[in-house]
Scaffold this motif. Structure first.
Motif, PDB file in Angstrom:
ATOM      1  N   GLU A 213      -6.859  19.698  -0.141  1.00  8.31           N
ATOM      2  CA  GLU A 213      -6.546  20.042   1.152  1.00  8.31           C
ATOM      3  C   GLU A 213      -5.186  19.369   1.876  1.00  8.31           C
ATOM      4  OE1 GLU A 213      -7.683  22.897   2.179  1.00  8.31           O
ATOM      5  OE2 GLU A 213      -9.834  22.735   1.166  1.00  8.31           O
ATOM      6  N   TRP A 214      -4.807  19.797   2.953  1.00  7.36           N
ATOM      7  CA  TRP A 214      -3.863  19.324   3.590  1.00  7.36           C
ATOM      8  C   TRP A 214      -4.098  18.334   5.021  1.00  7.36           C
ATOM      9  CZ3 TRP A 214       1.542  18.198   2.647  1.00  7.36           C
ATOM     10  CH2 TRP A 214       2.127  18.514   1.544  1.00  7.36           C
ATOM     11  N   ALA A 215      -3.864  17.233   5.228  1.00  6.99           N
ATOM     12  CA  ALA A 215      -4.199  16.568   6.486  1.00  6.99           C
ATOM     13  C   ALA A 215      -2.824  16.323   7.289  1.00  6.99           C
ATOM     14  CB  ALA A 215      -4.740  15.155   6.043  1.00  6.99           C
ATOM     15  N   LEU A 216      -3.147  16.164   8.499  1.00  7.07           N
ATOM     16  CA  LEU A 216      -1.798  15.711   9.396  1.00  7.07           C
ATOM     17  C   LEU A 216      -2.451  14.454  10.032  1.00  7.07           C
ATOM     18  CD1 LEU A 216       0.672  15.867  11.010  1.00  7.07           C
ATOM     19  CD2 LEU A 216      -0.579  17.542  12.694  1.00  7.07           C
ATOM     20  N   ILE A 217      -1.672  13.338   9.937  1.00  5.10           N
ATOM     21  CA  ILE A 217      -1.913  12.189  10.498  1.00  5.10           C
ATOM     22  C   ILE A 217      -0.921  11.654  11.533  1.00  5.10           C
ATOM     23  CG2 ILE A 217      -2.754   9.835  10.073  1.00  5.10           C
ATOM     24  CD1 ILE A 217      -3.273  10.616   7.161  1.00  5.10           C
ATOM     25  N   THR A 218      -1.310  11.541  12.680  1.00  4.30           N
ATOM     26  CA  THR A 218      -0.299  11.044  13.706  1.00  4.30           C
ATOM     27  C   THR A 218      -0.528   9.366  13.867  1.00  4.30           C
ATOM     28  OG1 THR A 218      -1.752  10.883  15.914  1.00  4.30           O
ATOM     29  CG2 THR A 218      -0.657  13.061  15.196  1.00  4.30           C
ATOM     30  N   GLY A 219       0.606   8.615  14.143  1.00  6.85           N
ATOM     31  CA  GLY A 219       0.490   7.286  13.888  1.00  6.85           C
ATOM     32  C   GLY A 219       0.383   6.730  12.705  1.00  6.85           C
ATOM     33  N   ALA A 220       0.908   7.265  11.527  1.00  4.78           N
ATOM     34  CA  ALA A 220       0.764   6.852  10.244  1.00  4.78           C
ATOM     35  C   ALA A 220       1.610   5.863   9.682  1.00  4.78           C
ATOM     36  CB  ALA A 220       0.919   8.092   9.291  1.00  4.78           C
ATOM     37  N   SER A 221       2.191   5.233  10.767  1.00  9.45           N
ATOM     38  CA  SER A 221       3.417   4.141  10.290  1.00  9.45           C
ATOM     39  C   SER A 221       2.761   2.717  10.369  1.00  9.45           C
ATOM     40  CB  SER A 221       4.561   4.292  11.075  1.00  9.45           C
ATOM     41  OG  SER A 221       4.283   3.732  12.507  1.00  9.45           O
ATOM     42  N   ALA A 222       1.561   2.483  10.708  1.00  2.00           N
ATOM     43  CA  ALA A 222       0.965   1.230  11.146  1.00  2.00           C
ATOM     44  C   ALA A 222      -0.472   1.653  11.256  1.00  2.00           C
ATOM     45  CB  ALA A 222       1.440   0.640  12.150  1.00  2.00           C
ATOM     46  N   GLY A 223      -1.457   0.375  10.890  1.00  4.82           N
ATOM     47  CA  GLY A 223      -2.630   0.316  11.303  1.00  4.82           C
ATOM     48  C   GLY A 223      -3.647   1.048  10.761  1.00  4.82           C
ATOM     49  N   ILE A 224      -4.433   1.703  11.682  1.00  4.95           N
ATOM     50  CA  ILE A 224      -5.544   2.661  11.170  1.00  4.95           C
ATOM     51  C   ILE A 224      -4.954   3.567  10.603  1.00  4.95           C
ATOM     52  CG2 ILE A 224      -7.617   3.923  12.029  1.00  4.95           C
ATOM     53  CD1 ILE A 224      -7.994   1.696  14.284  1.00  4.95           C
ATOM     54  N   GLY A 225      -3.923   4.237  11.282  1.00  4.55           N
ATOM     55  CA  GLY A 225      -3.255   5.462  10.568  1.00  4.55           C
ATOM     56  C   GLY A 225      -2.825   5.142   9.353  1.00  4.55           C
ATOM     57  N   TRP A 226      -2.360   4.163   8.876  1.00  4.71           N
ATOM     58  CA  TRP A 226      -1.649   3.971   7.638  1.00  4.71           C
ATOM     59  C   TRP A 226      -3.054   3.833   6.709  1.00  4.71           C
ATOM     60  CZ3 TRP A 226       3.502   2.076   6.022  1.00  4.71           C
ATOM     61  CH2 TRP A 226       3.481   1.672   4.780  1.00  4.71           C
ATOM     62  N   GLU A 227      -4.095   3.179   7.120  1.00  2.53           N
ATOM     63  CA  GLU A 227      -4.993   3.123   6.122  1.00  2.53           C
ATOM     64  C   GLU A 227      -5.848   4.297   5.845  1.00  2.53           C
ATOM     65  OE1 GLU A 227      -6.846   0.928   4.315  1.00  2.53           O
ATOM     66  OE2 GLU A 227      -5.219  -0.576   4.640  1.00  2.53           O
ATOM     67  N   LEU A 228      -5.874   5.461   7.097  1.00  2.00           N
ATOM     68  CA  LEU A 228      -6.536   6.541   6.860  1.00  2.00           C
ATOM     69  C   LEU A 228      -5.560   7.400   5.688  1.00  2.00           C
ATOM     70  CD1 LEU A 228      -6.946   7.543  10.548  1.00  2.00           C
ATOM     71  CD2 LEU A 228      -8.591   7.715   8.860  1.00  2.00           C
ATOM     72  N   ALA A 229      -4.180   7.308   5.951  1.00  2.00           N
ATOM     73  CA  ALA A 229      -3.409   7.934   4.881  1.00  2.00           C
ATOM     74  C   ALA A 229      -3.927   7.536   3.343  1.00  2.00           C
ATOM     75  CB  ALA A 229      -1.990   7.802   5.295  1.00  2.00           C
ATOM     76  N   LYS A 230      -3.854   6.221   3.203  1.00  2.43           N
ATOM     77  CA  LYS A 230      -4.118   5.465   1.888  1.00  2.43           C
ATOM     78  C   LYS A 230      -5.570   6.163   1.467  1.00  2.43           C
ATOM     79  CE  LYS A 230      -3.436   1.109   1.144  1.00  2.43           C
ATOM     80  NZ  LYS A 230      -3.407  -0.262   1.604  1.00  2.43           N
ATOM     81  N   GLN A 231      -6.575   6.028   2.290  1.00  2.00           N
ATOM     82  CA  GLN A 231      -7.748   6.490   1.612  1.00  2.00           C
ATOM     83  C   GLN A 231      -7.651   8.103   1.577  1.00  2.00           C
ATOM     84  OE1 GLN A 231     -10.926   4.930   4.156  1.00  2.00           O
ATOM     85  NE2 GLN A 231      -9.940   2.898   4.381  1.00  2.00           N
ATOM     86  N   LEU A 232      -7.133   8.742   2.112  1.00  2.00           N
ATOM     87  CA  LEU A 232      -7.097   9.977   1.939  1.00  2.00           C
ATOM     88  C   LEU A 232      -6.339  10.467   0.724  1.00  2.00           C
ATOM     89  CD1 LEU A 232      -6.779  11.523   5.556  1.00  2.00           C
ATOM     90  CD2 LEU A 232      -8.844  11.674   3.985  1.00  2.00           C
TER      91      LEU A 232
END
Ligand SMILES: NC(=O)c1ccc[n+]([C@@H]2O[C@H](COP(=O)([O-])OP(=O)(O)OC[C@H]3O[C@@H](n4cnc5c(N)ncnc54)[C@H](OP(=O)(O)O)[C@@H]3O)[C@@H](O)[C@H]2O)c1
Length: 285
Positions: free
Chosen positions: A30-49
Motif C-alpha cells: 500500500e501507499w503511506a504519506l508521512i509528514t515530518g519524515a526528514s528526522a526523528g520519529i517520522g524518519w523511523e516510521l519511514a524505515k519500518q514501513l
C-alpha cells in the motif's frame, strides 16, 4: 491489497497478535504519506514501513534529507518512494501535498501526521510568529490533511490515520504551554474522529510518546533535565504502528509514561500543572 483489515474493522473482530494486524502484513504493497519524515520519529516510521514493503510519500522542508532517505529505502527494500517538499507553516501546503498525490494517482492508505515542533520558555517571551506557526503545523495542517485524505478512505471502506500527539497532551505543561495545548488538540481530534470513522472502516490512532531522542529537544531549545528518560525513535515508531494496527484510538509509548499519564487523571489538575511547572521552570527564573 488489504481486505483483511477492513473486514476486521467492520465486524470489530480485532484479534490481538493476529499476524494480519502486524504492520508487516497490514500495509504491505500500500501507499503511506508521512509528514515530518526528514528526522526523528517520522524518519523511523519511514524505515519500518519500507522494511514492511510499504510504498510511501515523504514530506518535510529539508529536501536533501528526504531524497537521501528515499534513495536508501528504495534501494534496500525495493519500495517506491516519492518526495514532496512542503512547509506546513503555509496554510496551502496540505492542499499542495494532496494535489501531488492525486496527480500521481497514489491511493494513500496510511496517512501519518507526524510533523511538529515545540518551543520552550515563558510563553510571553516566545516570538508570536513561532507560536502561531506551531498551531498551524501541529494542529491546522493535521486537520487539513486528514480532511483531504479521509473521504477517499471512507469511500473505499478502509484506511488508517496515525496522528503523533504526545504525553504532553494529557496535562498543561508550563513553559511549553502552546505545545502541550496543540498536542491535547491532536489527541482529542484523533479520539473523536476515531469513533466517527471506525464503523466506516477507517482506523485513527493518536501516538503519545514521552521524551524521545530526536531533534525535537534542540528545535524546542528545551533543557536536558526535562529529557532525562528518553526513548528511542525506533521504539516509539514501532509502538505507534502496532497501536494503529491493533485498532487503538490512542497509544502511549513506554510503561512508565503510561503509568504516569493514566494515574495523573486522579490528581487535581492544578497540582499536576504545578508539578510540571516545577520540573520545567527555566533555570534562574
Ligand atoms: N521527541 C520527543 O520528545 C517527542 C515527544 C512527544 C511527541 N513528539 C512529536 O513527535 C513528532 C515528531 O517529532 P520528532 O521528535 O521526530 O522531532 P524532529 O526530529 O525535530 O522531527 C520533526 C519533523 O517535523 C518536520 N517539520 C517541522 N516543522 C515543519 C514544517 N514547518 N513543515 C514541514 N515539516 C516540518 C521536520 O522536518 P523539516 O525540519 O525538514 O521540515 C522533521 O522531519 C512531533 O509531532 C512531536 O511533537 C516528539
Amino acid at each position: 491489497m488489504k481486505q483483511p483489515f477492513s473486514c476486521a474493522l467492520e465486524t470489530e473482530a480485532f484479534v490481538p497478535n493476529d499476524p494480519k494486524n502486524q504492520p508487516r502484513n497490514r500495509w504491505s504493497g500500500e501507499w503511506a504519506l508521512i509528514t515530518g519524515a526528514s528526522a526523528g520519529i517520522g524518519w523511523e516510521l519511514a524505515k519500518q514501513l519500507a522494511a514492511a514493503g510499504v510504498h510511501m510519500v515523504l514530506t518535510a522542508r529539508r529536501t536533501d534529507r528526504l531524497q537521501k532517505l528515499a534513495a536508501e529505502l528504495s534501494t534496500k527494500h525495493g519500495v517506491n518512494v516519492e518526495v514532496f517538499t512542503a512547509d506546513l507553516t503555509r496554510s496551502d501546503a496540505p492542499g499542495e501535498i494532496h494535489a501531488f498525490t492525486s496527480r500521481k494517482n497514489l491511493e494513500i492508505e496510511l496517512l501519518i501526521n507526524n510533523a511538529g515542533f515545540g518551543a520552550f520558555g515563558y510563553n510571553h517571551e516566545i516570538p508570536e510568529d513561532r507560536l502561531l506557526e506551531m498551531v498551524q503545523v501541529n494542529c491546522s495542517a493535521v486537520v487539513h490533511l486528514t480532511r483531504l485524505y479521509v473521504p477517499a478512505m471512507v469511500e473505499r471502506r478502509h484506511g488508517d490515520v496515525l496522528i503523533v500527539a504526545s504525553t504532553a497532551a494529557f496535562q498543561a505543561v508550563p513553559f511549553n504551554s502552546v505545545y502541550a495545548a496543540t498536542k491535547a488538540f491532536d489527541l482529542l481530534f484523533a479520539e473523536g474522529i476515531s469513533e466517527e470513522l471506525r464503523p466506516l472502516g477507517v482506523n485513527v490512532c493518536a501516538l503519545c510518546p514521552g521524551p524521545t531522542t530526536t531533534e525535537f529537544q534542540q528545535v524546542a531549545q528545551q533543557p536536558d533535565r526535562t529529557f532525562k528518560v528518553a526513548e528511542t525513535a525506533e521504539k516509539v515508531a514501532r509502538v505507534g504502528l502496532e497501536g494503529l494496527a491493533k485498532g487503538k484510538s490512542y497509544v502511549i509509548s513506554g510503561a512508565m509514561n503510561r503509568l504516569m499519564m493514566e494515574s495523573e487523571r486522579l490528581a487535581p489538575r492544578r497540582f499536576v500543572a504545578k508539578m510540571a511547572a516545577k520540573m520545567m521552570r527555566p533555570e534562574g527564573s
